[in-house]
Design a protein around this motif. Structure first.
Motif, mmCIF file in Angstrom:
data_model
loop_
_atom_site.group_PDB
_atom_site.id
_atom_site.type_symbol
_atom_site.label_atom_id
_atom_site.label_comp_id
_atom_site.label_asym_id
_atom_site.label_seq_id
_atom_site.Cartn_x
_atom_site.Cartn_y
_atom_site.Cartn_z
ATOM 1 N N LEU A 158 0.943 -1.235 0.042
ATOM 2 C CA LEU A 158 -0.021 0.113 -0.038
ATOM 3 C C LEU A 158 0.918 1.177 -0.007
ATOM 4 C CD1 LEU A 158 -2.958 -0.777 2.579
ATOM 5 C CD2 LEU A 158 -3.128 -0.499 0.160
ATOM 6 N N ASN A 159 1.807 1.189 0.737
ATOM 7 C CA ASN A 159 2.699 2.570 0.746
ATOM 8 C C ASN A 159 3.081 3.126 -0.447
ATOM 9 O OD1 ASN A 159 2.149 2.330 3.518
ATOM 10 N ND2 ASN A 159 4.383 1.493 3.928
ATOM 11 N N ASN A 160 3.212 4.229 -0.644
ATOM 12 C CA ASN A 160 3.382 5.109 -1.820
ATOM 13 C C ASN A 160 3.833 6.520 -1.354
ATOM 14 O OD1 ASN A 160 0.976 6.715 -2.346
ATOM 15 N ND2 ASN A 160 0.121 4.864 -2.454
ATOM 16 N N PRO A 161 4.371 7.434 -2.227
ATOM 17 C CA PRO A 161 4.599 8.884 -1.852
ATOM 18 C C PRO A 161 3.443 9.450 -1.403
ATOM 19 C CG PRO A 161 5.844 8.254 -3.920
ATOM 20 C CD PRO A 161 4.709 7.146 -3.514
ATOM 21 N N LYS A 162 2.472 9.214 -1.579
ATOM 22 C CA LYS A 162 1.108 9.995 -1.133
ATOM 23 C C LYS A 162 0.401 9.375 0.085
ATOM 24 C CE LYS A 162 -0.065 12.097 -5.590
ATOM 25 N NZ LYS A 162 -1.093 11.984 -6.667
ATOM 26 N N PHE A 163 0.717 8.102 0.583
ATOM 27 C CA PHE A 163 0.226 7.477 1.560
ATOM 28 C C PHE A 163 1.119 6.384 2.303
ATOM 29 C CE2 PHE A 163 -2.420 3.976 3.566
ATOM 30 C CZ PHE A 163 -3.200 4.711 4.430
ATOM 31 N N LYS A 164 1.118 6.554 3.501
ATOM 32 C CA LYS A 164 1.884 5.646 4.432
ATOM 33 C C LYS A 164 1.051 4.911 5.627
ATOM 34 C CE LYS A 164 6.341 5.382 6.559
ATOM 35 N NZ LYS A 164 7.375 6.007 7.346
ATOM 36 N N LEU A 165 1.293 3.585 5.480
ATOM 37 C CA LEU A 165 0.723 2.766 6.379
ATOM 38 C C LEU A 165 1.842 2.016 7.123
ATOM 39 C CD1 LEU A 165 -2.070 1.567 7.758
ATOM 40 C CD2 LEU A 165 -1.569 -0.522 6.275
ATOM 41 N N THR A 166 1.682 2.288 8.765
ATOM 42 C CA THR A 166 2.727 1.670 9.527
ATOM 43 C C THR A 166 1.993 0.859 10.480
ATOM 44 O OG1 THR A 166 2.605 3.592 11.199
ATOM 45 C CG2 THR A 166 4.287 3.685 9.496
ATOM 46 N N TYR A 197 -12.444 8.052 1.601
ATOM 47 C CA TYR A 197 -13.093 9.182 2.038
ATOM 48 C C TYR A 197 -12.281 10.139 2.914
ATOM 49 C CZ TYR A 197 -16.652 5.745 0.786
ATOM 50 O OH TYR A 197 -17.319 4.834 0.014
ATOM 51 N N SER A 198 -11.105 9.552 3.499
ATOM 52 C CA SER A 198 -10.756 10.466 4.610
ATOM 53 C C SER A 198 -9.657 11.720 4.226
ATOM 54 C CB SER A 198 -9.994 9.798 5.985
ATOM 55 O OG SER A 198 -8.803 9.225 5.279
ATOM 56 N N LYS A 199 -9.139 11.651 3.244
ATOM 57 C CA LYS A 199 -8.242 12.285 2.471
ATOM 58 C C LYS A 199 -6.958 12.562 3.448
ATOM 59 C CE LYS A 199 -11.508 15.645 0.607
ATOM 60 N NZ LYS A 199 -12.153 16.894 0.541
ATOM 61 N N ALA A 200 -6.669 11.318 4.103
ATOM 62 C CA ALA A 200 -5.197 11.203 5.002
ATOM 63 C C ALA A 200 -4.168 10.898 4.058
ATOM 64 C CB ALA A 200 -5.842 10.075 5.981
ATOM 65 N N ASP A 220 -5.755 7.438 11.444
ATOM 66 C CA ASP A 220 -5.310 8.185 10.374
ATOM 67 C C ASP A 220 -5.531 9.658 10.698
ATOM 68 O OD1 ASP A 220 -7.919 9.275 9.580
ATOM 69 O OD2 ASP A 220 -8.416 7.570 8.554
ATOM 70 N N ASN A 221 -5.019 10.566 10.106
ATOM 71 C CA ASN A 221 -5.121 11.952 10.063
ATOM 72 C C ASN A 221 -5.878 12.492 9.113
ATOM 73 O OD1 ASN A 221 -3.394 11.455 7.867
ATOM 74 N ND2 ASN A 221 -1.896 12.994 8.216
ATOM 75 N N GLU A 258 -6.052 15.226 13.000
ATOM 76 C CA GLU A 258 -5.190 14.771 14.102
ATOM 77 C C GLU A 258 -5.202 13.279 14.183
ATOM 78 O OE1 GLU A 258 -5.527 16.820 17.538
ATOM 79 O OE2 GLU A 258 -5.615 18.902 16.646
ATOM 80 N N ALA A 259 -6.402 12.766 14.588
ATOM 81 C CA ALA A 259 -6.541 11.350 14.928
ATOM 82 C C ALA A 259 -7.916 10.818 14.739
ATOM 83 C CB ALA A 259 -5.811 10.984 16.150
#
Length: 271
Positions: A158-166, A197-200, A220-221, A258-259
């Motif tokens: 999933l991880n890419n320059p626009k989204f990061k999941l840890t 939907y979240s734009k995180a 998510d933020n 924020e969260a």
């Protein structure tokens, strides 16, 4: 003398009548009070009985709806498992066989090598997509290597320059098969909501120990979302039902940009 006696007798009779009338008024008032009290008591008891009946009916309806939803979720899992197996074993196997044939044709027909190679590459992409769909429907590694390792693999995809999941955890832990599958489905739904939907631009999955509980927290933020019963969508209702099925507790939290996410607690003794 006779007149005096008659007058005295009349006065005694009048006094006696007044006394009797007073008694009758008192007795009548008491009887009326008892009657009114009895009517009120009957009305209150009747209302309680009606309300109890309504509550029992609602409880049965809620129980039936929950059982229906649980059955629906279990049926979905069985169907996903069947479709995943068909995609992987049947369609995946046939695509692999066609790719092998194309490789042989490239050797047998050098003049058409470029065209055959393009066909092979397209089929290979289709095979890879089929396997990804199959693994999303029912990840085979979930039973063998466990939820934590599967999630770590998921972050790489999933991880890419626009989204990061840890994913973070204090130690590797294996839950029961049903619990791991339920948590995996919950996280699938949450990640899907985040991406759509979240734009995180980042999300975290955290496992931690809180006294006698294992806690899984997803956040998510993004912009947040409503999670009350009336506005809760089918996806979030399924999350709530899955948590109930594994006898966990669920807590949503939302602070814009924020969260936003949820926290699931599971008793360690129940794992």
């Amino acid at each position: 003398m006779y007149t005096v006696l008659l007058t005295f007798s009349c006065r005694n009779m009048e006094s006696s009548l007044q006394t009797n009338l007073a008694y009758l008024i008192v007795i009548g008032s008491l009887a009326l009070f008892v009657l009114v009290a009895a009517v009120l008591l009957f009305f209150i008891l009747y209302q309680k009985r009606v309300l109890k009946g309504i509550q029992e009916k609602r409880t049965l309806e809620n129980k039936y709806q929950k059982e229906l939803l649980y059955h629906s979720i279990e049926t979905q899992e069985e169907e996903r498992k069947r479709i995943a197996a068909d995609l992987h074993d049947d369609i995946g196997g046939k695509l692999s066989a066609i790719i092998m044939m194309l490789k042989r044709l490239q050797i047998a027909q050098p003049a058409n090598k470029t065209l055959l190679k393009d066909c092979q590459d397209s089929l290979q992409e289709t095979l890879d997509s089929t396997r990804n769909i199959s693994h999303n429907l029912m990840p085979p590694a979930l039973e063998t290597i466990g939820l934590i390792k599967v999630l770590e693999r998921l972050t790489k995809n999933l991880n890419n320059p626009k989204f990061k999941l840890t994913v973070s955890y204090p130690k590797e832990v294996r839950f029961g098969a049903k619990i791991e599958l339920a948590l995996y489905r919950i996280l699938q739904e949450l990640i899907n909501n985040t991406l759509k939907y979240s734009k995180a631009n980042k999300a975290t999955i955290t496992f931690l120990i809180d006294q006698d509980n294992w806690v899984m927290r997803y956040a998510d933020n993004g912009i947040g979302y409503s999670h009350d019963d009336e506005s809760m969508g089918m996806g979030l209702r399924n999350i709530k039902s899955r948590v109930e099925m594994i006898q966990g507790s669920l807590h949503f939290f939302s602070r814009k940009n924020e969260a936003n996410g949820l926290e699931i607690k599971l008793l360690k003794n129940d794992l």
